[in-house]
Design an enzyme around this catalytic site. Structure first.
Site, PDB file in Angstrom:
ATOM      1  N   GLU A  15      -1.776  45.898 -32.162  1.00 17.25           N
ATOM      2  CA  GLU A  15      -2.219  44.531 -31.893  1.00 17.25           C
ATOM      3  C   GLU A  15      -1.452  43.499 -32.728  1.00 17.25           C
ATOM      4  O   GLU A  15      -1.926  42.381 -32.943  1.00 17.25           O
ATOM      5  CB  GLU A  15      -3.722  44.414 -32.159  1.00 17.25           C
ATOM      6  CG  GLU A  15      -4.551  45.325 -31.266  1.00 17.25           C
ATOM      7  CD  GLU A  15      -6.017  45.311 -31.643  1.00 17.25           C
ATOM      8  OE1 GLU A  15      -6.672  44.282 -31.403  1.00 17.25           O
ATOM      9  OE2 GLU A  15      -6.504  46.316 -32.185  1.00 17.25           O
ATOM     10  N   SER A 152      -8.752  45.626 -28.687  1.00 16.61           N
ATOM     11  CA  SER A 152      -8.083  44.907 -27.585  1.00 16.61           C
ATOM     12  C   SER A 152      -7.891  45.772 -26.356  1.00 16.61           C
ATOM     13  O   SER A 152      -6.906  45.637 -25.631  1.00 16.61           O
ATOM     14  CB  SER A 152      -6.732  44.353 -28.056  1.00 16.61           C
ATOM     15  OG  SER A 152      -6.904  43.336 -29.005  1.00 16.61           O
ATOM     16  N   ASP A 262     -19.916  42.591 -28.183  1.00 16.29           N
ATOM     17  CA  ASP A 262     -19.757  42.603 -26.734  1.00 16.29           C
ATOM     18  C   ASP A 262     -20.889  43.401 -26.098  1.00 16.29           C
ATOM     19  O   ASP A 262     -21.187  44.532 -26.523  1.00 16.29           O
ATOM     20  CB  ASP A 262     -18.404  43.217 -26.354  1.00 16.29           C
ATOM     21  CG  ASP A 262     -17.232  42.424 -26.918  1.00 16.29           C
ATOM     22  OD1 ASP A 262     -17.406  41.217 -27.154  1.00 16.29           O
ATOM     23  OD2 ASP A 262     -16.155  43.013 -27.120  1.00 16.29           O
ATOM     24  N   ASN A 277     -16.810  43.636 -33.123  1.00 10.12           N
ATOM     25  CA  ASN A 277     -15.492  43.331 -33.663  1.00 10.12           C
ATOM     26  C   ASN A 277     -15.662  42.546 -34.951  1.00 10.12           C
ATOM     27  O   ASN A 277     -16.270  41.472 -34.961  1.00 10.12           O
ATOM     28  CB  ASN A 277     -14.692  42.491 -32.665  1.00 10.12           C
ATOM     29  CG  ASN A 277     -14.569  43.175 -31.313  1.00 10.12           C
ATOM     30  OD1 ASN A 277     -13.652  43.929 -31.082  1.00 10.12           O
ATOM     31  ND2 ASN A 277     -15.519  42.908 -30.421  1.00 10.12           N
ATOM     32  N   GLY A 281     -10.214  37.967 -32.396  1.00  8.51           N
ATOM     33  CA  GLY A 281      -9.032  37.135 -32.226  1.00  8.51           C
ATOM     34  C   GLY A 281      -9.278  35.660 -32.476  1.00  8.51           C
ATOM     35  O   GLY A 281     -10.375  35.141 -32.254  1.00  8.51           O
TER      36      GLY A 281
END
Length: 312
Positions: A15, A152, A262, A277, A281
């Site tokens: 990533e 990701s 999520d 996470n 990001g």
């Protein structure tokens, strides 16, 4: 003397490109708030010397994936005595491993899709035919094959037929020694940003709609390939459930500063946590900055808040 912040970004994970974008955005955001700030690419051989020579007072972690999100850089910074943004060593390592995460969620009665795991040795011993049959018998088709320590959506395959399983398993084995097969759940995808330490709060939730129907690497990081809908098109009672489950997940895993959880809400009203996470990001297409803006927090204020939380 004013606080000096080192933005640690780049790195050696799969990533890296996303991290470079996140790091640049964070660097600019911190500069806009008046911080003294430097960028340090942890892929450089002398990055530890750079950290020492720059005499930074705090590390802002804009890393993603292995060697950044998995507790390793956190452990190094602990040894160096440098505070850093985000979760600590244990929470980072646990959240990075989807299998360990799901086991902890199950212990705390947080719903997550059913799963099973296999190593290469398992497949050599049992044979691909038996492994395929076991996966189908337990989870049915379609099924998701994942590399548990990647982010990701790297190393993930969506399998619709038995014939596709061997290739999907081999693809995940490129990234991990253990692979996970997970029951494929359809429904509304929701992501929840949790901000804070001891008393975290939930930012406005986001419904994710991918142009391809799958929220994969391409959809995540290509402008126009996914739509972020705020608030999600769900009844309030489900938004209360997703918020509660995200908070519980953040606390169960021991997260600090920031996490993005999520989830998926099925048509018949079941809600499942997919993953958490700890260093989400921070790019132009990323979810956390969108959630923050919806809460009235502009990007420079968001990164400044994360600095303040790191110093608590």
């Amino acid at each position: 003397m004013a606080l000096k912040i080192g933005v640690l970004y780049g790195g050696k994970s799969t990533e890296r490109e996303v991290s470079l974008k996140s790091g640049e955005a964070v660097f600019q955001g911190l500069k806009a708030k008046g911080y003294r700030v430097v960028k340090i690419d942890v892929a450089e051989q002398d990055f530890i010397d750079q950290i020492k020579n720059e005499n930074i007072n705090l590390a802002f972690l804009a890393l993603h994936g292995k060697y950044g999100e998995d507790g390793t850089i956190q452990g190094l910074l602990e040894i160096l005595g440098i505070p850093y943004t985000g979760s600590g060593v244990l929470a980072s390592a646990v959240a990075m491993n989807k299998v360990t995460t799901k086991k902890l969620l199950q212990v705390d009665n947080i719903p997550t899709p059913d799963f099973c795991t296999y190593t290469r040795e398992d497949i050599s011993k049992l044979g691909m035919e038996q492994v395929s049959n076991e996966i189908i018998d337990r989870l049915s088709l379609p099924v998701v094959i994942k590399a548990p320590t990647q982010g990701s959506t790297i190393g993930i395959s969506f399998v619709k037929t038995k014939d596709e399983l061997p290739k999907a398993l081999e693809e995940s084995f490129k990234f991990d020694r253990l692979v996970m097969a997970e029951k494929f759940i359809t429904g509304t995808e929701v992501t929840v940003t949790v901000l804070g330490n001891e008393n975290p709060r939930v930012l406005p939730q986001i419904e994710i709609v991918s142009a391809t129907g799958v929220y994969d690497y391409h959809a995540k990081y290509t402008v126009g390939m996914s739509e972020h809908i705020i608030p999600p098109r769900l009844p309030d009672k489900y938004l209360e459930i997703t918020a509660d489950l995200a908070l519980r997940t953040h606390q169960t895993l021991g997260c600090r500063g920031l996490s993005r959880v999520d989830l998926i809400v099925t048509k018949n009203g079941n809600v499942y946590v997919l993953e958490a996470n700890t260093l989400p990001g921070m790019t132009e297409t990323s979810l956390v900055p969108d959630a923050a803006r919806a809460a009235g927090i502009e990007f420079p204020d968001l990164v400044s808040t994360l600095v303040e939380l790191a110093l608590e």
